[in-house]
Design a protein around this motif. Sequence first.
Motif, PDB file in Angstrom:
ATOM      1  N   GLU A 145       0.826  -1.210   0.000  1.00 38.15           N
ATOM      2  CA  GLU A 145       0.000   0.000   0.000  1.00 38.15           C
ATOM      3  C   GLU A 145       0.862   1.263   0.000  1.00 38.15           C
ATOM      4  O   GLU A 145       0.444   2.294  -0.528  1.00 38.15           O
ATOM      5  CB  GLU A 145      -0.940  -0.001   1.209  1.00 38.15           C
ATOM      6  N   LYS A 184       1.442   3.100  -3.321  1.00 36.45           N
ATOM      7  CA  LYS A 184       0.395   3.886  -3.983  1.00 36.45           C
ATOM      8  C   LYS A 184       0.729   5.361  -4.180  1.00 36.45           C
ATOM      9  O   LYS A 184       0.559   5.865  -5.292  1.00 36.45           O
ATOM     10  CB  LYS A 184      -0.928   3.763  -3.215  1.00 36.45           C
ATOM     11  N   PRO A 185       1.161   6.076  -3.140  1.00 28.02           N
ATOM     12  CA  PRO A 185       1.335   7.520  -3.325  1.00 28.02           C
ATOM     13  C   PRO A 185       2.302   7.928  -4.436  1.00 28.02           C
ATOM     14  O   PRO A 185       1.981   8.773  -5.248  1.00 28.02           O
ATOM     15  CB  PRO A 185       1.843   8.006  -1.962  1.00 28.02           C
ATOM     16  N   LYS A 189       4.386   5.546  -6.397  1.00 29.76           N
ATOM     17  CA  LYS A 189       4.778   4.498  -7.340  1.00 29.76           C
ATOM     18  C   LYS A 189       3.562   3.644  -7.705  1.00 29.76           C
ATOM     19  O   LYS A 189       3.586   2.426  -7.589  1.00 29.76           O
ATOM     20  CB  LYS A 189       5.882   3.642  -6.732  1.00 29.76           C
ATOM     21  N   ILE A 190       2.516   4.305  -8.141  1.00 33.62           N
ATOM     22  CA  ILE A 190       1.256   3.629  -8.428  1.00 33.62           C
ATOM     23  C   ILE A 190       1.413   2.577  -9.517  1.00 33.62           C
ATOM     24  O   ILE A 190       0.748   1.536  -9.493  1.00 33.62           O
ATOM     25  CB  ILE A 190       0.133   4.646  -8.779  1.00 33.62           C
ATOM     26  N   HIS A 191       2.321   2.796 -10.468  1.00 34.18           N
ATOM     27  CA  HIS A 191       2.527   1.816 -11.537  1.00 34.18           C
ATOM     28  C   HIS A 191       3.072   0.502 -10.975  1.00 34.18           C
ATOM     29  O   HIS A 191       2.707  -0.577 -11.453  1.00 34.18           O
ATOM     30  CB  HIS A 191       3.450   2.380 -12.625  1.00 34.18           C
ATOM     31  N   TYR A 198       2.508  -0.535  -7.825  1.00 36.19           N
ATOM     32  CA  TYR A 198       1.374  -1.090  -7.085  1.00 36.19           C
ATOM     33  C   TYR A 198       0.428  -1.815  -8.039  1.00 36.19           C
ATOM     34  O   TYR A 198      -0.001  -2.936  -7.770  1.00 36.19           O
ATOM     35  CB  TYR A 198       0.631   0.029  -6.341  1.00 36.19           C
ATOM     36  N   GLN A 199       0.107  -1.187  -9.145  1.00 31.94           N
ATOM     37  CA  GLN A 199      -0.823  -1.788 -10.110  1.00 31.94           C
ATOM     38  C   GLN A 199      -0.258  -3.080 -10.704  1.00 31.94           C
ATOM     39  O   GLN A 199      -0.995  -4.042 -10.921  1.00 31.94           O
ATOM     40  CB  GLN A 199      -1.162  -0.781 -11.213  1.00 31.94           C
ATOM     41  N   HIS A 258      -0.524  -5.754  -7.984  1.00 29.15           N
ATOM     42  CA  HIS A 258      -1.938  -6.094  -7.800  1.00 29.15           C
ATOM     43  C   HIS A 258      -2.422  -6.994  -8.937  1.00 29.15           C
ATOM     44  O   HIS A 258      -3.084  -8.015  -8.698  1.00 29.15           O
ATOM     45  CB  HIS A 258      -2.777  -4.813  -7.734  1.00 29.15           C
TER      46      HIS A 258
END
Length: 144
Positions: free
Chosen positions: A64, A67-68, A70-72, A74-75, A78
């Motif tokens: 989690e 997310k702030p 390094k969303i790529h 995280y995605q 996931h």
Amino acid sequence: MARIEHIKRRLDNWALWKARLNSSGLGFHSMNVLAVDVWSRNSYNGSMIPHIDQEGEETDQAVEALKPGKIHLYQTLHAYYLQDLGVQLIARSTGKSPSTIHSHFDQADHFIAGWLQEQARVREEKEALARGREYMAKQGSFST
């Protein structure tokens, strides 16, 4: 860069933990029919590799934390670990090359390893401070 094996193992266990959590397993191993592939990916000769709730929660917090900024990453984690999509499918759906997806795994591994080290350092500092306070309490208050 190569994957960090102990982080890869943690992420595999995290996927199992999340699948069990999402299927309302309440601490007991249970299998969601839709998550059979996720469960079978982390087995040895048909026996489930044990995983600990505390490790799952800690890994979930680390993921989690991506997310702030390094969303790529995280995605990618996931999609691979929770949606059980392969590298080729993730690459195709995001318009990136498979080597970029592998690079995302490497980057995420290093981020998570650093995050876990920082959490361990903070925990050790708190424990040392608590031991120091306990020691001072045993010695009595400061003399004036």
